[in-house]
Design a protein around this motif. Sequence first.
Motif, PDB file in Angstrom:
ATOM      1  N   TYR A 194     -54.955 -13.243 -79.990  1.00 49.37           N
ATOM      2  CA  TYR A 194     -54.761 -12.514 -81.245  1.00 49.37           C
ATOM      3  C   TYR A 194     -53.322 -12.692 -81.729  1.00 49.37           C
ATOM      4  CZ  TYR A 194     -54.066  -8.754 -84.559  1.00 49.37           C
ATOM      5  OH  TYR A 194     -53.733  -8.043 -85.678  1.00 49.37           O
ATOM      6  N   TYR A 195     -52.359 -12.447 -80.843  1.00 47.86           N
ATOM      7  CA  TYR A 195     -50.963 -12.535 -81.254  1.00 47.86           C
ATOM      8  C   TYR A 195     -50.521 -13.972 -81.505  1.00 47.86           C
ATOM      9  CZ  TYR A 195     -50.035  -7.605 -80.942  1.00 47.86           C
ATOM     10  OH  TYR A 195     -50.040  -6.253 -81.187  1.00 47.86           O
ATOM     11  N   LYS A 196     -51.116 -14.922 -80.817  1.00 41.77           N
ATOM     12  CA  LYS A 196     -50.791 -16.336 -81.058  1.00 41.77           C
ATOM     13  C   LYS A 196     -51.211 -16.726 -82.479  1.00 41.77           C
ATOM     14  CE  LYS A 196     -51.416 -20.872 -78.929  1.00 41.77           C
ATOM     15  NZ  LYS A 196     -50.050 -21.074 -78.489  1.00 41.77           N
ATOM     16  N   ILE A 197     -52.401 -16.330 -82.882  1.00 41.45           N
ATOM     17  CA  ILE A 197     -52.887 -16.626 -84.232  1.00 41.45           C
ATOM     18  C   ILE A 197     -52.083 -15.827 -85.258  1.00 41.45           C
ATOM     19  CG2 ILE A 197     -54.880 -16.510 -85.783  1.00 41.45           C
ATOM     20  CD1 ILE A 197     -55.171 -18.656 -83.605  1.00 41.45           C
ATOM     21  N   TRP A 198     -51.867 -14.534 -84.993  1.00 41.00           N
ATOM     22  CA  TRP A 198     -51.121 -13.672 -85.910  1.00 41.00           C
ATOM     23  C   TRP A 198     -49.720 -14.229 -86.158  1.00 41.00           C
ATOM     24  CZ3 TRP A 198     -46.640 -10.793 -85.061  1.00 41.00           C
ATOM     25  CH2 TRP A 198     -46.306  -9.888 -86.074  1.00 41.00           C
ATOM     26  N   ALA A 199     -49.095 -14.775 -85.123  1.00 39.74           N
ATOM     27  CA  ALA A 199     -47.743 -15.322 -85.254  1.00 39.74           C
ATOM     28  C   ALA A 199     -47.701 -16.507 -86.221  1.00 39.74           C
ATOM     29  CB  ALA A 199     -47.197 -15.740 -83.892  1.00 39.74           C
TER      30      ALA A 199
ATOM     31  N   PHE B 290     -39.879 -19.053 -92.356  1.00 38.44           N
ATOM     32  CA  PHE B 290     -40.473 -19.610 -91.142  1.00 38.44           C
ATOM     33  C   PHE B 290     -41.628 -18.723 -90.711  1.00 38.44           C
ATOM     34  CE2 PHE B 290     -37.327 -16.612 -89.742  1.00 38.44           C
ATOM     35  CZ  PHE B 290     -37.850 -16.013 -88.609  1.00 38.44           C
ATOM     36  N   VAL B 291     -42.501 -19.262 -89.872  1.00 37.85           N
ATOM     37  CA  VAL B 291     -43.623 -18.477 -89.356  1.00 37.85           C
ATOM     38  C   VAL B 291     -43.178 -17.776 -88.075  1.00 37.85           C
ATOM     39  CG1 VAL B 291     -45.434 -19.898 -90.399  1.00 37.85           C
ATOM     40  CG2 VAL B 291     -44.615 -20.453 -88.123  1.00 37.85           C
ATOM     41  N   GLY B 292     -43.841 -16.674 -87.756  1.00 37.92           N
ATOM     42  CA  GLY B 292     -43.481 -15.889 -86.584  1.00 37.92           C
ATOM     43  C   GLY B 292     -43.530 -16.671 -85.283  1.00 37.92           C
ATOM     44  N   ALA B 293     -44.378 -17.679 -85.205  1.00 38.84           N
ATOM     45  CA  ALA B 293     -44.497 -18.484 -83.989  1.00 38.84           C
ATOM     46  C   ALA B 293     -43.230 -19.293 -83.724  1.00 38.84           C
ATOM     47  CB  ALA B 293     -45.700 -19.414 -84.083  1.00 38.84           C
ATOM     48  N   GLU B 294     -42.386 -19.465 -84.746  1.00 43.82           N
ATOM     49  CA  GLU B 294     -41.162 -20.255 -84.604  1.00 43.82           C
ATOM     50  C   GLU B 294     -39.921 -19.369 -84.665  1.00 43.82           C
ATOM     51  OE1 GLU B 294     -41.486 -23.064 -87.796  1.00 43.82           O
ATOM     52  OE2 GLU B 294     -43.007 -24.234 -86.753  1.00 43.82           O
ATOM     53  N   ILE B 295     -40.023 -18.152 -84.173  1.00 38.21           N
ATOM     54  CA  ILE B 295     -38.943 -17.180 -84.325  1.00 38.21           C
ATOM     55  C   ILE B 295     -37.637 -17.601 -83.662  1.00 38.21           C
ATOM     56  CG2 ILE B 295     -39.470 -15.683 -82.349  1.00 38.21           C
ATOM     57  CD1 ILE B 295     -39.023 -13.405 -84.664  1.00 38.21           C
ATOM     58  N   GLY B 296     -37.664 -18.389 -82.638  1.00 40.14           N
ATOM     59  CA  GLY B 296     -36.432 -18.814 -81.966  1.00 40.14           C
ATOM     60  C   GLY B 296     -36.015 -20.231 -82.297  1.00 40.14           C
ATOM     61  N   HIS B 297     -36.525 -20.800 -83.386  1.00 37.17           N
ATOM     62  CA  HIS B 297     -36.309 -22.221 -83.663  1.00 37.17           C
ATOM     63  C   HIS B 297     -35.375 -22.503 -84.827  1.00 37.17           C
ATOM     64  CE1 HIS B 297     -40.562 -22.967 -81.831  1.00 37.17           C
ATOM     65  NE2 HIS B 297     -39.711 -22.508 -80.959  1.00 37.17           N
ATOM     66  N   CYS B 298     -34.471 -21.603 -85.153  1.00 34.25           N
ATOM     67  CA  CYS B 298     -33.574 -21.806 -86.297  1.00 34.25           C
ATOM     68  C   CYS B 298     -32.653 -22.999 -86.020  1.00 34.25           C
ATOM     69  CB  CYS B 298     -32.740 -20.556 -86.560  1.00 34.25           C
ATOM     70  SG  CYS B 298     -31.648 -20.717 -87.995  1.00 34.25           S
ATOM     71  N   ILE B 299     -32.508 -23.881 -87.008  1.00 33.43           N
ATOM     72  CA  ILE B 299     -31.686 -25.083 -86.831  1.00 33.43           C
ATOM     73  C   ILE B 299     -30.306 -24.917 -87.456  1.00 33.43           C
ATOM     74  CG2 ILE B 299     -33.645 -26.667 -86.657  1.00 33.43           C
ATOM     75  CD1 ILE B 299     -33.156 -27.394 -89.613  1.00 33.43           C
ATOM     76  N   TYR B 300     -29.971 -23.702 -87.882  1.00 31.53           N
ATOM     77  CA  TYR B 300     -28.666 -23.449 -88.502  1.00 31.53           C
ATOM     78  C   TYR B 300     -27.548 -23.695 -87.496  1.00 31.53           C
ATOM     79  CZ  TYR B 300     -24.704 -20.955 -90.463  1.00 31.53           C
ATOM     80  OH  TYR B 300     -23.466 -20.619 -90.932  1.00 31.53           O
TER      81      TYR B 300
END
Length: 193
Positions: free
Chosen positions: A149-154, A168-178
């Motif tokens: 559920y949370y994987k899809i929701w993200a 960005f989508v929630g699944a990529e919350i730690g992927h900022c390239i700044y």
Amino acid sequence: ILISSDYLQMPKLVVQCIGYIRDHLQEVMKLPIDTNCITSPILKKLASITQIEELDELKDRKDKLLSKLYMKKLELLLEDENHTLFRCVYCNKLFTRSQKSWMVCAKANIFIDFHGTVIAEHVADRSWDINKFIHYLRQQGALSWKEIYYKIWAHLITLHCGECDQHFVGAEIGHCIYHSQKAKFGSGSNNGT
């Protein structure tokens, strides 16, 4: 009473029973009863009136009901037209129609529009099916219905980064390239740091 009233087609009593169960969900899960006789439509009604935060707080050691409720919550989530997920042919990322407008596909064929804007859009894989994807996740055995559920929701939730000012989508919350420093490239080279 719930099962009997459903069988005897007494909708008002069914609604009352579902409401009672929702208000006493933790106690119902502790009872030594078999919940496999609860029909799918009843579970769906129960899931629709139960908040996801309430499900997160429940403890169901024998998993009599909780997984079924998460499964129905996922079903309800995906019934919304705005939550239709697609998979990109090029990069295999998941996206919705509304997310496609701001997402950039790193592996897509790049083209330039009439205004000189570089466009690299995701292209939906027509053979991909969300139901098969969920079935695949379940077959792996490592993910519970709650995790699915949370994987899809993200993938459905869109957030905005305060650092790079991008969506960005929630699944990529730690992927900022700044990065605070400018990129450094050697002259005539595409490689740099």
